[in-house]
Design a protein around this motif. Structure first.
Motif, mmCIF file in Angstrom:
data_model
loop_
_atom_site.group_PDB
_atom_site.id
_atom_site.type_symbol
_atom_site.label_atom_id
_atom_site.label_comp_id
_atom_site.label_asym_id
_atom_site.label_seq_id
_atom_site.Cartn_x
_atom_site.Cartn_y
_atom_site.Cartn_z
ATOM 1 N N GLY A 180 0.827 -1.202 0.000
ATOM 2 C CA GLY A 180 0.000 0.000 0.000
ATOM 3 C C GLY A 180 0.861 1.251 0.000
ATOM 4 N N GLU A 181 0.256 2.330 0.459
ATOM 5 C CA GLU A 181 0.955 3.612 0.386
ATOM 6 C C GLU A 181 2.251 3.603 1.196
ATOM 7 O OE1 GLU A 181 -1.432 7.094 0.763
ATOM 8 O OE2 GLU A 181 -3.212 6.137 -0.089
ATOM 9 N N ALA A 182 2.262 2.917 2.346
ATOM 10 C CA ALA A 182 3.445 2.917 3.197
ATOM 11 C C ALA A 182 4.654 2.288 2.498
ATOM 12 C CB ALA A 182 3.157 2.158 4.502
ATOM 13 N N PHE A 183 4.376 1.358 1.618
ATOM 14 C CA PHE A 183 5.454 0.663 0.913
ATOM 15 C C PHE A 183 6.343 1.647 0.142
ATOM 16 C CE2 PHE A 183 6.900 -1.564 -2.970
ATOM 17 C CZ PHE A 183 7.648 -2.582 -2.381
ATOM 18 N N TYR A 184 5.778 2.797 -0.183
ATOM 19 C CA TYR A 184 6.523 3.744 -1.020
ATOM 20 C C TYR A 184 7.238 4.822 -0.211
ATOM 21 C CZ TYR A 184 4.077 1.082 -4.411
ATOM 22 O OH TYR A 184 3.633 0.016 -5.131
ATOM 23 N N ASN A 185 7.241 4.682 1.131
ATOM 24 C CA ASN A 185 7.887 5.686 1.975
ATOM 25 C C ASN A 185 9.325 5.965 1.550
ATOM 26 O OD1 ASN A 185 5.740 6.299 3.540
ATOM 27 N ND2 ASN A 185 6.249 4.884 5.199
ATOM 28 N N ASP A 186 10.060 4.896 1.272
ATOM 29 C CA ASP A 186 11.480 5.104 0.949
ATOM 30 C C ASP A 186 11.702 5.248 -0.564
ATOM 31 O OD1 ASP A 186 10.930 2.565 0.118
ATOM 32 O OD2 ASP A 186 12.572 1.586 1.203
ATOM 33 N N LYS A 187 10.613 5.355 -1.320
ATOM 34 C CA LYS A 187 10.759 5.427 -2.769
ATOM 35 C C LYS A 187 10.356 6.782 -3.331
ATOM 36 C CE LYS A 187 9.997 0.461 -3.033
ATOM 37 N NZ LYS A 187 10.081 0.340 -1.531
ATOM 38 N N MET A 188 9.979 7.708 -2.429
ATOM 39 C CA MET A 188 9.494 8.993 -2.930
ATOM 40 C C MET A 188 10.589 10.018 -3.117
ATOM 41 S SD MET A 188 5.842 9.445 -1.142
ATOM 42 C CE MET A 188 6.426 8.927 0.443
ATOM 43 N N ALA A 189 11.633 9.914 -2.278
ATOM 44 C CA ALA A 189 12.700 10.914 -2.351
ATOM 45 C C ALA A 189 13.281 10.956 -3.761
ATOM 46 C CB ALA A 189 13.783 10.596 -1.329
ATOM 47 N N SER A 190 13.459 9.782 -4.344
ATOM 48 C CA SER A 190 14.089 9.775 -5.670
ATOM 49 C C SER A 190 13.134 10.343 -6.729
ATOM 50 C CB SER A 190 14.570 8.364 -6.028
ATOM 51 O OG SER A 190 13.504 7.600 -6.507
ATOM 52 N N VAL A 191 11.825 10.186 -6.503
ATOM 53 C CA VAL A 191 10.862 10.802 -7.432
ATOM 54 C C VAL A 191 10.996 12.325 -7.372
ATOM 55 C CG1 VAL A 191 8.411 11.140 -7.940
ATOM 56 C CG2 VAL A 191 9.216 8.900 -7.193
ATOM 57 N N VAL A 192 11.019 12.827 -6.126
ATOM 58 C CA VAL A 192 11.121 14.274 -5.957
ATOM 59 C C VAL A 192 12.430 14.790 -6.558
ATOM 60 C CG1 VAL A 192 11.242 16.140 -4.235
ATOM 61 C CG2 VAL A 192 9.652 14.222 -3.905
ATOM 62 N N LYS A 193 13.497 14.002 -6.373
ATOM 63 C CA LYS A 193 14.795 14.398 -6.929
ATOM 64 C C LYS A 193 14.745 14.480 -8.463
ATOM 65 C CE LYS A 193 19.159 12.646 -6.210
ATOM 66 N NZ LYS A 193 19.858 11.479 -5.614
ATOM 67 N N THR A 194 14.159 13.468 -9.058
ATOM 68 C CA THR A 194 14.038 13.483 -10.522
ATOM 69 C C THR A 194 13.225 14.687 -10.983
ATOM 70 O OG1 THR A 194 13.964 11.078 -10.387
ATOM 71 C CG2 THR A 194 13.456 12.040 -12.522
ATOM 72 N N LEU A 195 12.114 14.948 -10.286
ATOM 73 C CA LEU A 195 11.288 16.100 -10.657
ATOM 74 C C LEU A 195 12.107 17.387 -10.582
ATOM 75 C CD1 LEU A 195 7.950 15.198 -8.830
ATOM 76 C CD2 LEU A 195 8.247 15.438 -11.293
ATOM 77 N N GLU A 196 12.927 17.482 -9.515
ATOM 78 C CA GLU A 196 13.778 18.657 -9.356
ATOM 79 C C GLU A 196 14.789 18.762 -10.487
ATOM 80 O OE1 GLU A 196 15.314 18.161 -5.422
ATOM 81 O OE2 GLU A 196 13.667 19.370 -4.578
ATOM 82 N N SER A 197 15.459 17.647 -10.760
ATOM 83 C CA SER A 197 16.524 17.700 -11.760
ATOM 84 C C SER A 197 15.958 18.000 -13.152
ATOM 85 C CB SER A 197 17.322 16.397 -11.764
ATOM 86 O OG SER A 197 16.539 15.370 -12.320
ATOM 87 N N LYS A 198 14.708 17.687 -13.353
ATOM 88 C CA LYS A 198 14.097 18.004 -14.654
ATOM 89 C C LYS A 198 13.396 19.362 -14.628
ATOM 90 C CE LYS A 198 14.014 13.373 -16.259
ATOM 91 N NZ LYS A 198 13.441 12.263 -16.967
#
Ligand code: ARG
Length: 560
Positions: A255-273
């Motif tokens: 569920g949503e908790a499974f992605y706790n440690d997977k969001m930072a890299s999403v935010v980083k990619t969004l930033e870098s783009k």
């Protein structure tokens, strides 16, 4: 054998240069009444291109077509009507069903993994009617896609993370008890949560406490995590009771908790783009070029959001499952969320976002009004299912008092009735739920289809000889049944292409009706030369009804 192809290839030489195969295939239709042929080709769109009258074109076509594979080819108005050779049709279809059995209707439309995000209720909250719909639609789609070659992966994207868990912990510590949660988990957890909000109105410091607890949870504090795990476990146990009754299981409960440690890299990619913008203290992705509201990535307090988790989940599913399509069976009210999700992924440069499909659905209503999804609906859901089983039991006792296993059958009929009712409506339609109607043995219901199947089985049990599909069947009265039997593979294809289980449910009703009409007017068990072929038709009917019910996740008892 695909008989429509026969029609398309008969038309092809006469339409060379005018229309391609795919267009012909699209135009060929099934007339409302079999008196107008088994297939018809309308000439109206052709008439517009050629500037000639539809009637003349139809007459012309008939003179050019090789009619040998058909009983008759005839021009009527602007249509060319095709009548199939009924004896060879019956022969082909019955043979095919007898040979292929439960694999009749399997078609290869594609292959590869298809994650299906389905059910996905929220921890410590009652499962709503919407979650029930998502569960049964998702399950049917998984079965249907499996039939056409894909590998479905059923994912329960539990709502198991968020600031509400801080509130819940505060409320539990203040007003809760272990015994109460154990006795009736979701009801009591919900009560604590409601009480938290009442109390927080007079005492705003509670909100600060809740924030602090959620922070502890995010930081992995032992006590907080222990409580969270427990709330999750007991809620899931309650959900699983419903899933068990419905006969639905999952390949993943990430569920949503499974992605706790997977969001930072999403935010980083969004930033870098350079896709992130700050707006009123929150981080957003502007989607105005898609005509959409901005996607919220981070709140002003730094907490990540539903969207951010779904971005992480989509990317995880692509990397982990290498999906060819990714489905989300979620209510229509979240339409914009999934449009935004796709748009952000496309902005990130992920072409595969185009393989993401939101499968929306409408509401269940009672007397035209939206059912309240607020309190105690998990109890309601279980109660609905129990009541359905009770009603089924009553009817079985009247119709078939000495049925062995009556309890098991009542369960299959009652639960099947609720599932079937949900699936026979087009996904996006809102529909009314009236239990008495849903469990009726007559009318457009699941029990009607199940009863028809059981009735056909009882004929087969009574017969003294075996069905023989190789015997010729020349029985005009059986035509509607045979036609329906022959249509099944194309029905499965349509259901898969449109992500629409109702196509299967409506088809099951059509076949059941055709069979009952025959059964009401003719005796199957007359000892004449066609008896073995008629029995083959009865056997084929049970086979296809069972295949169809199976796709919907509805049981098919052989006796009821
Ligand atoms: N838990 C959400 C709700 O109850 C549904 C989640 C749907 N799935 C998703 N990946 N967003 O509304």
């Amino acid at each position: 054998m695909d008989f429509k192809k026969l029609v398309v290839s008969a038309l092809k030489p006469a339409l060379e240069g005018e229309l391609d195969d795919a267009t012909i295939d699209l135009l060929v239709e099934t007339p409302k009444s079999s008196e107008l042929g088994d297939y018809a080709f309308p000439t109206f769109s052709l008439a517009k291109i050629l500037h000639r009258s539809p009637k003349m074109i139809a007459a012309d076509l008939v003179s050019q077509i090789d009619a040998t594979p058909f009983e008759q080819v005839k021009a009527v108005g602007g249509y060319v009507n095709f009548y199939l050779d009924k004896i060879s049709f019956a022969h082909e279809v019955l043979q095919e069903i007898a040979t292929e059995g439960q694999h009749y209707g399997d078609v290869k439309l594609g292959q590869g993994n298809v994650p299906i995000d389905m059910s996905s209720p929220n921890i410590a909250k009652p499962m709503s009617m919407g979650h029930l719909r998502s569960t049964v639609i998702g399950n049917a789609l998984a079965n249907i896609l499996g039939k056409v070659g894909y590998t479905p992966i059923k994912i329960n994207h539990l709502g198991d993370w968020g600031t509400q868990f801080g509130k819940l912990i505060v409320a539990y510590n203040k007003w809760g008890s272990e015994a109460a949660v154990k006795a009736d988990p979701i009801k009591n957890l919900l009560n604590y949560y409601v009480k938290f909000h009442e109390m927080a109105e007079v005492d705003p410091s509670l909100e600060d406490e809740a924030r602090a607890w959620f922070k502890r949870l995010e930081d992995g504090d032992e006590e907080a995590v222990k409580l969270w795990r427990w709330f999750r476990r007991v809620s899931l146990a309650e959900f699983n009771r419903i899933y068990k009754i419905l006969g639905v299981d999952f390949d993943s409960y990430n569920g949503e908790a499974f992605y706790n440690d997977k969001m930072a890299s999403v935010v980083k990619t969004l930033e870098s783009k350079h896709l992130l913008k700050t707006s009123q203290g929150a981080e957003i992705v502007d989607l105005s070029k898609y005509n959409l509201n901005p996607a919220l990535i981070k709140k002003s307090d730094g907490a990540t959001l539903y969207m951010t988790r779904d971005l992480a989940a989509a990317i995880f599913r692509k990397n982990h499952y290498h999906f060819v399509q990714s489905l989300y069976v979620v209510g229509n009210e979240q339409r914009e969320h999934f449009q935004q999700l796709k748009a952000v992924l496309l902005e990130m440069g992920y072409e595969w976002a185009n393989d993401i499909h939101h499968i929306p659905f409408g509401l269940i209503t009672a007397n035209g009004k939206k059912l309240s999804t607020r309190r105690g609906n998990i109890i309601l859901l279980e109660k609905v299912l129990q009541d359905a089983v009770g009603l089924a039991k009553k009817q079985i006792a009247e119709k078939h008092p000495e049925l062995p296993n009556a309890d098991v059958v009542a369960q299959e009929v009652g639960v099947g009735a609720v599932i079937f009712h949900d699936l026979k409506n087009e996904r996006l339609d809102n529909f009314d739920f009236n239990l008495e109607e849903v469990v009726r043995f007559e009318g457009e219901t699941g029990p009607y289809v199940q009863y028809t199947n059981a009735r056909a089985h009882s004929i087969l049990r009574k017969a003294k000889i075996a069905p023989a599909p190789e015997v010729a069947l020349n029985d005009p009265a059986a035509w509607d049944i045979l036609r329906a039997l022959g249509d099944y593979p194309s029905i499965v294809v349509r259901a898969a292409n449109e992500y629409e289980p109702s196509v299967i449910a409506k088809y099951a009703l059509r076949l059941a009706k055709a069979f009952n009409k025959y059964y009401a007017n003719f005796k199957v068990l007359v000892e004449d030369s066609e008896l073995p072929a008629r029995l083959a038709m009865v056997a084929a009917t049970t086979q296809v009804l069972e295949n169809a019910l199976h796709l919907l996740g509805v049981a098919a008892p052989k006796e009821m």
